[in-house]
Scaffold this motif. Structure first.
Motif, mmCIF file in Angstrom:
data_model
loop_
_atom_site.group_PDB
_atom_site.id
_atom_site.type_symbol
_atom_site.label_atom_id
_atom_site.label_comp_id
_atom_site.label_asym_id
_atom_site.label_seq_id
_atom_site.Cartn_x
_atom_site.Cartn_y
_atom_site.Cartn_z
ATOM 1 N N GLY A 1 -1.344 -59.294 -92.815
ATOM 2 C CA GLY A 1 -1.342 -57.841 -92.689
ATOM 3 C C GLY A 1 -1.992 -57.409 -91.388
ATOM 4 O O GLY A 1 -1.905 -58.094 -90.367
ATOM 5 N N ASP A 2 -2.676 -56.256 -91.453
ATOM 6 C CA ASP A 2 -3.360 -55.755 -90.259
ATOM 7 C C ASP A 2 -4.866 -56.007 -90.326
ATOM 8 O O ASP A 2 -5.640 -55.408 -89.585
ATOM 9 C CB ASP A 2 -3.085 -54.262 -90.063
ATOM 10 N N GLY B 1 -1.357 -45.886 -89.098
ATOM 11 C CA GLY B 1 -2.209 -44.760 -89.481
ATOM 12 C C GLY B 1 -3.555 -44.851 -88.795
ATOM 13 O O GLY B 1 -3.977 -45.932 -88.381
ATOM 14 N N LYS B 2 -4.244 -43.724 -88.671
ATOM 15 C CA LYS B 2 -5.541 -43.750 -88.014
ATOM 16 C C LYS B 2 -6.602 -44.313 -88.956
ATOM 17 O O LYS B 2 -6.484 -44.231 -90.179
ATOM 18 C CB LYS B 2 -5.935 -42.352 -87.546
ATOM 19 N N THR B 3 -7.644 -44.893 -88.365
ATOM 20 C CA THR B 3 -8.781 -45.390 -89.123
ATOM 21 C C THR B 3 -10.046 -44.734 -88.567
ATOM 22 O O THR B 3 -9.989 -43.914 -87.652
ATOM 23 C CB THR B 3 -8.916 -46.921 -88.995
ATOM 24 N N THR C 1 -4.501 -50.875 -80.858
ATOM 25 C CA THR C 1 -5.902 -51.011 -81.267
ATOM 26 C C THR C 1 -6.769 -51.670 -80.203
ATOM 27 O O THR C 1 -8.000 -51.579 -80.264
ATOM 28 C CB THR C 1 -6.008 -51.858 -82.548
ATOM 29 N N GLY C 2 -6.148 -52.363 -79.250
ATOM 30 C CA GLY C 2 -6.948 -53.131 -78.284
ATOM 31 C C GLY C 2 -7.517 -54.397 -78.887
ATOM 32 O O GLY C 2 -8.490 -54.957 -78.368
ATOM 33 N N SER C 3 -6.903 -54.864 -79.966
ATOM 34 C CA SER C 3 -7.398 -56.048 -80.675
ATOM 35 C C SER C 3 -7.586 -57.239 -79.741
ATOM 36 O O SER C 3 -6.740 -57.532 -78.906
ATOM 37 C CB SER C 3 -6.405 -56.425 -81.780
#
Length: 493
Positions: free
Chosen positions: A378-379, A466-468, A476-478
């Motif tokens: 998932g994310d 969606g925003k967190t 996200t810049g992950s």
């Protein structure tokens, strides 16, 4: 966010500053460091309004002609680094919503003196929450919020506090830089523009940079990158950005390799209409590497780092590669192209092979590589494959310290053999759906050889719909801060 740290003993709040204090659920409403004239009225307010202690509650009040924000922190036993990061983010959003531009934060009231990790995470959370997605709407500009001027009042060694707080801000800034690049529409973010961004970054820090154009890429033997690039009118670029933390040495302690696919249609293995909508994010690996390099340039670890970004688009024209083609690569291995939508591993093959050519002692690559990793994790976590458990352990630990979770997939002969099955070439680029994230990573690993190597698949963590609490919808810049943290840990070792 502009900030400074001072010792509590030197605290003398300016009249125009809004004071920020935190309260826990333990009945002790006032922590050390809060101004004496506010302690009693603050304690009474907190006692009268018990719900104000709840985590995530923020209240703007006026006490003794002083504007005060009371932040509910919940149970102190649950005050983890993650909680500190989320609270920092929530506070930043509250300040922006209330148009507060000057604040004085009493760190002791937030238990930010508890450990370096809490203070760093809090600063990182505030910085991450300050990011706003660029908009192209007529008459409206993004980033119009006035930066918050924060003065953090710190108990103890202010120099140490400054260093830790600054490190959190730097991590957040590098991540936000990666987000900006990812969220830029593909017609504004071509391989040429991505290279210009890298040149601009190098110029800020007077760093070394090389940008290979199409002729030089071809002359260097980067045939896999060129095979993908043939389908686009936009010329490819191959970017090499360097940090010399050990200027007396010509060795490269590590190479960070990022996938710079600025748009991916899938080529002749065409994606679905919905599958193409967010494909501007397919250069998330390159963005993470550039964000990491900004952090590295700021932190200045004594490590020699080469950031390598192969960049192109994957489109369709009369010259585009086709399923069944056999292509060459910089690493010397031939590749049967079974799926033109498995192009990221092709350009990374040349990137990783180049890292080997320059003698990198270790290689970490990152890419929005497979849908399979989204199905598996998932994310929530980034999938990883390695040929070296020590390097993997270092990267996972760096992710933990940076607030980014990494999950290691298995790597054994049964999986490796899948990418070596071809009647006409040394490798195939798409063995099938089973273990898709593992085999994609191991394909790249074929070009790392015996060099310690870790692959990070951010297809799930690099974009959110969606925003967190820490990030709006989009990129996200992950892994930007994880990559930088891993490099800094190399210096420690």
């Amino acid at each position: 966010m502009n900030y400074s740290l001072i010792n509590e003993e030197d605290s003398n709040p300016a009249a125009e500053s809004v004071i920020v204090a935190g309260v826990f659920n333990d009945g002790e409403a006032v922590r050390p460091g809060v101004p004496e004239d506010l302690k009693e009225p603050l304690a009474k307010l907190a006692e009268r309004h018990g719900r104000w202690h709840r985590k995530g509650q923020f209240h703007f009040v006026s006490l003794n002609d002083t504007d005060l924000i009371i932040a509910g922190l919940g149970e102190e036993d649950a005050w983890t680094e993650r909680a500190a990061e989320e609270t920092g983010a929530a506070l930043q959003r509250f300040l922006m919503r209330e148009h507060v531009t000057e604040t004085r934060l009493y760190c002791s009231s937030f238990a930010l003196n508890k450990s370096e990790g809490h203070l760093k995470s809090f600063a990182r959370g505030m910085t991450l929450a300050s990011y706003e997605v660029d908009t192209y709407k007529t008459g409206r500009k993004s980033g119009q919020s006035r930066p918050v001027e924060l003065q953090a009042v710190y108990a103890g060694d202010p120099e140490k506090g400054e260093r830790v707080f600054r490190s959190g801000v730097i991590q957040g800034t590098g991540t936000n830089e990666a987000r900006r690049l990812i969220n830029t529409p593909a017609n504004y973010m071509t391989p040429t523009v991505l290279a210009e961004e890298a040149v601009r970054l190098a110029g800020e820090y007077e760093a070394e940079i090389e940008v290979f154009d199409e002729e030089r890429i071809e002359a260097a033997g980067m045939h896999a990158l060129m095979a993908v690039a043939k389908g686009s009118e936009e010329p490819p670029r191959f970017i090499v950005l360097k940090h010399r933390g050990r200027p007396d040495s010509d060795e490269w302690d590590t190479a960070l390799v990022g996938k710079g696919l600025t748009y991916d249609s899938g080529g002749y293995s065409l994606k679905t209409r919905d599958g193409m909508k967010t494909m501007k994010m397919d250069m998330g690996g390159a963005a993470a590497v550039l964000g990491a390099m900004r952090i590295i340039f700021e932190e200045k670890p004594k490590v020699n780092v080469a950031a390598i970004i192969p960049s192109t688009e994957n489109l369709i024209n009369g010259k585009a590669m086709k399923p069944g083609d056999v292509i060459q690569s910089l690493g010397g291995k031939t590749i049967e192209v079974l799926n033109t939508d498995a192009e990221g591993r092709l350009i990374l093959a040349d990137g990783v092979a180049y890292a080997n050519q320059i003698g990198a002692k270790s290689i970490i690559d990152t890419a929005t590589l497979t849908g399979a990793v989204v199905v598996a994790l998932g994310d929530t976590a980034t999938g990883a494959v390695t040929n070296n458990e020590d390097l993997m352990s270092l990267v996972i630990s760096a992710g933990d310290r940076s607030g980014e979770r990494i999950w290691a997939f298995p790597n054994d002969k049964a999986y490796r053999e899948k990418v070596r099955k071809s009647d006409v070439a040394d490798l195939n680029n798409s063995p099938g759906r089973q273990a898709g994230s593992i085999t994609a990573g191991l394909f790249i690993g074929e070009f790392a050889g015996d060099t310690p190597w870790v692959h990070l698949d951010i297809a799930g963590t690099g974009w959110q719909e969606g925003k967190t609490s820490l990030c709006p919808r989009g990129g996200t810049g992950s892994m930007a801060r994880t990559l930088a943290e891993a490099v800094c840990r190399m210096e420690e070792k």
